[in-house]
Design a protein around this motif. Structure first.
Motif, PDB file in Angstrom:
ATOM      1  N   ASP A  46       1.294   5.044   0.245  1.00 48.73           N
ATOM      2  CA  ASP A  46       0.208   6.042   0.725  1.00 48.73           C
ATOM      3  C   ASP A  46       1.283   7.357   0.705  1.00 48.73           C
ATOM      4  O   ASP A  46       0.829   7.166   2.170  1.00 48.73           O
ATOM      5  CB  ASP A  46      -0.043   5.457   1.844  1.00 48.73           C
ATOM      6  CG  ASP A  46      -1.389   6.553   2.250  1.00 48.73           C
ATOM      7  OD1 ASP A  46      -1.608   6.894   1.770  1.00 48.73           O
ATOM      8  OD2 ASP A  46      -1.867   7.011   3.986  1.00 48.73           O
ATOM      9  N   SER A  60      -0.430   5.984  -6.994  1.00 48.70           N
ATOM     10  CA  SER A  60      -1.112   5.681  -5.468  1.00 48.70           C
ATOM     11  C   SER A  60      -1.584   4.060  -5.668  1.00 48.70           C
ATOM     12  O   SER A  60      -0.765   3.236  -6.060  1.00 48.70           O
ATOM     13  CB  SER A  60      -1.938   6.199  -5.113  1.00 48.70           C
ATOM     14  OG  SER A  60      -3.417   5.935  -6.166  1.00 48.70           O
ATOM     15  N   SER A  77       3.272  10.874  -0.268  1.00 52.58           N
ATOM     16  CA  SER A  77       3.338  11.859  -1.591  1.00 52.58           C
ATOM     17  C   SER A  77       4.375  12.814  -1.414  1.00 52.58           C
ATOM     18  O   SER A  77       5.299  12.394  -0.456  1.00 52.58           O
ATOM     19  CB  SER A  77       2.150  12.698  -1.324  1.00 52.58           C
ATOM     20  OG  SER A  77       2.186  13.537   0.454  1.00 52.58           O
ATOM     21  N   ALA A 107       0.947  -1.138  -0.317  1.00 56.93           N
ATOM     22  CA  ALA A 107       0.119  -0.078   0.011  1.00 56.93           C
ATOM     23  C   ALA A 107       0.595   1.636  -0.085  1.00 56.93           C
ATOM     24  O   ALA A 107       1.360   1.406   0.950  1.00 56.93           O
ATOM     25  CB  ALA A 107      -0.779   0.196   1.434  1.00 56.93           C
ATOM     26  N   GLY A 135       4.180  10.588   4.711  1.00 55.31           N
ATOM     27  CA  GLY A 135       3.440   9.127   4.337  1.00 55.31           C
ATOM     28  C   GLY A 135       4.435   8.334   4.793  1.00 55.31           C
ATOM     29  O   GLY A 135       4.866   7.993   4.798  1.00 55.31           O
TER      30      GLY A 135
END
Length: 420
Positions: free
Chosen positions: A372, A381, A374, A370, A398
Motif C-alpha cells: 500500500d 499494488s 506509492s 499487502a 505509505g
C-alpha cells in the motif's frame, strides 16, 4: 542498465599466418613421380616472429597465446581472378619449428599468377565453419575444446614473393575472450564455503552467419583454472556484440548452494580480452573491476569497469530481514529506512527510503502481504510492486506490510548498476 559505451580503440596487433611459395610452374597437378610441384604454396607459422604469429592457445595469457598447437588445421584457398583453387587444409605437424603440411596427399595450392587472393580460416576441422559461418562451441571446458572456439579468418591479395622469401597473412580473431576471476568472498561465508561451482558465461549470440552475429544468448561452460576458491579464473570465447542489458552474463553457485547471477551482457569487441574481477557475497556478486586488453596481451590503460559495466542483484528473502527495533535495516549494501518497522511481521510503515552504496538502483521488486505504497517510479499494488529508474536513493510513501506471512513471505530483489 545503460548500454556499455562503444570501445573506440582498435586492436594494436593481430595474429599471423605465414604463407610462403616457391617459383615458376603453372601446373595444377602433382608433379610426375609423386614429387611436389615447384609452384606449390607452402605454409609456415612465423618462427622467430612472435609479435605477429597467430595461435589457438586461447586460454593462455603469456607469449604462448600467439602460437598454434600441433594438430591445428587451417583452411586456405586461392584465386587469380579467373580460376578459383579448391581450399587446401594445412595442419601443423611440428611442435618445434612450426611446420605445416597438406592433410591430403597430392593436393596443393599453386602460384598461377604473380598475385593471388588468399582466403584462410581457423578451425578447419569443425563442421559448418567457413569464411563467413561459425557455430560457437558451448563446451569450452578444456584447452583443446576452447581452442576450437577461437574462430579466425582473413582475406588478402598477396604478390608472388622472390625466391627464398616468405609472405605474411594476418588472421583476424572474430571472437572476444571473457575471463572471470574470483577475487574474493564476503565475510558472510565460513572458510569452507568460500568457493564457487557450476560457473557459466553467456554469449550474446550463438554464432556467425554471413559474417554477422546470429542466434540468441548461449550458455558456455568455460575453461577453469583453479578449484573454485579465491584466485580461480574461468575463460570463455564469446561472439562479440553491442550488449544486452536484460540478459544473464555470468551465473555461478556459491558455497551455500545459492545460484547467483550478473545481469547484463556488456558490449564486447572481437580481438579483445576482458577480465572481470568478482567478489562473491551472500545473495550478491560485486564486479570489482574490468580490465580490457588487446588479446595479444597489451593492456589498454584507462579502460576499466565503466567501459563494460555489469549489474549487481541483491536479494532479501523473508528470513534475511531480522532485527529487534529501530527504523532501518541494512544487508549486502542496501538499506531501507522507514517511519516505523515491525521486524517480526516484516511491516515497513509511514513511508521510507531505499538506499545503496553499490551504485544506482535500476529496478526494485517487492513481494509482500499487502503493498500500500506509492511514489515516483513505482507501479503495481496489492501483493507485488516494482520500481524502475536510475538512482541511489528511492523513496516511497505509505506502507509495505508483510503481515506476519499471512499472505505469503516478503521478498525484495534489487537490481543495481555499479557506478565505480
Amino acid at each position: 542498465m545503460k548500454n556499455a559505451r562503444k570501445y573506440t580503440f582498435m586492436a594494436a596487433a593481430a595474429l599471423a599466418l605465414l604463407l610462403s611459395g616457391c617459383a615458376n610452374n603453372d601446373d595444377f597437378t602433382e608433379a610426375s613421380g609423386g614429387k611436389r610441384p615447384a609452384d606449390a604454396v607452402t605454409v609456415q607459422l612465423g618462427a622467430g616472429s612472435l609479435s605477429t604469429a597467430a595461435r589457438s592457445n586461447a586460454a593462455a595469457t603469456d607469449d604462448t597465446q600467439r602460437w598454434f598447437n600441433a594438430g591445428d588445421q587451417v583452411s586456405i584457398s586461392a584465386s587469380d581472378g579467373n580460376t578459383d583453387q579448391e581450399a587446401v587444409i594445412f595442419q601443423r605437424t611440428s611442435t618445434d619449428d612450426q611446420t605445416w603440411t597438406e592433410t591430403v596427399s597430392g593436393k596443393y595450392l599453386l602460384w598461377t599468377s604473380d598475385t593471388l587472393t588468399f582466403k584462410a580460416y581457423y578451425p578447419a576441422n569443425v563442421d559448418g565453419t567457413s569464411m563467413t559461418a561459425f557455430t560457437l562451441p558451448t563446451d569450452q571446458s578444456s584447452v583443446d575444446k576452447i581452442a576450437l572456439a577461437d574462430y579466425m579468418t582473413k582475406t588478402a591479395d598477396i604478390t608472388r614473393p622472390a625466391s627464398g622469401s616468405d609472405i605474411q597473412m594476418q588472421l583476424e580473431r572474430k571472437m572476444a575472450r571473457v575471463i572471470v576471476r574470483i577475487s574474493g568472498f564476503g565475510s558472510q561465508y565460513y572458510d569452507d564455503e568460500k568457493t564457487v561451482s557450476n560457473v557459466h558465461i553467456y554469449s550474446e549470440s550463438s554464432g556467425i552467419e554471413d559474417g554477422n552475429p546470429t542466434g540468441s544468448s548461449t550458455e558456455i561452460t568455460p575453461y577453469a583454472q583453479g578449484t573454485g576458491g579465491q584466485g580461480t579464473s574461468y575463460t570463455a570465447l564469446v561472439v562479440p556484440g553491442y550488449g544486452d542489458s536484460g540478459a544473464t552474463f555470468i551465473q555461478l553457485t556459491d558455497g551455500e548452494g545459492s545460484t547467483l547471477r550478473v545481469k547484463g551482457i556488456p558490449e564486447l569487441e572481437a580481438g579483445y580480452s576482458y577480465t572481470f574481477n568478482l567478489t562473491v557475497g551472500k545473495n550478491t556478486i560485486q564486479v570489482q573491476s574490468v580490465t580490457v586488453q588487446d588479446w595479444t596481451g597489451e593492456t589498454l590503460t584507462g579502460e576499466q569497469a565503466e567501459e563494460a559495466s555489469a549489474t549487481i542483484t541483491v536479494t532479501w528473502n523473508n528470513d534475511d530481514i531480522t532485527g529487534n527495533s529501530g527504523t532501518s535495516f541494512t544487508k549486502d549494501g542496501v538499506t531501507i529506512t522507514a517511519g516505523m518497522i515491525d521486524f517480526r511481521d516484516k511491516n515497513f510503515m509511514e513511508g521510507g527510503t531505499f538506499t545503496t552504496t553499490l551504485g544506482n538502483f535500476t529496478k526494485i521488486e517487492v513481494t509482500t502481504g499487502a503493498f500500500d505504497a506509492s511514489g515516483t517510479g513505482w507501479s503495481g499494488s496489492m501483493q507485488s510492486a516494482t520500481w524502475t529508474g536510475n538512482a541511489s536513493s528511492v523513496s516511497f510513501s505509505g506502507d509495505i506490510m508483510g503481515m506476519g506471512g499471512m499472505e505469503g513471505d516478503t521478498k525484495f530483489v534489487f537490481t543495481i548498476e555499479p557506478t565505480n
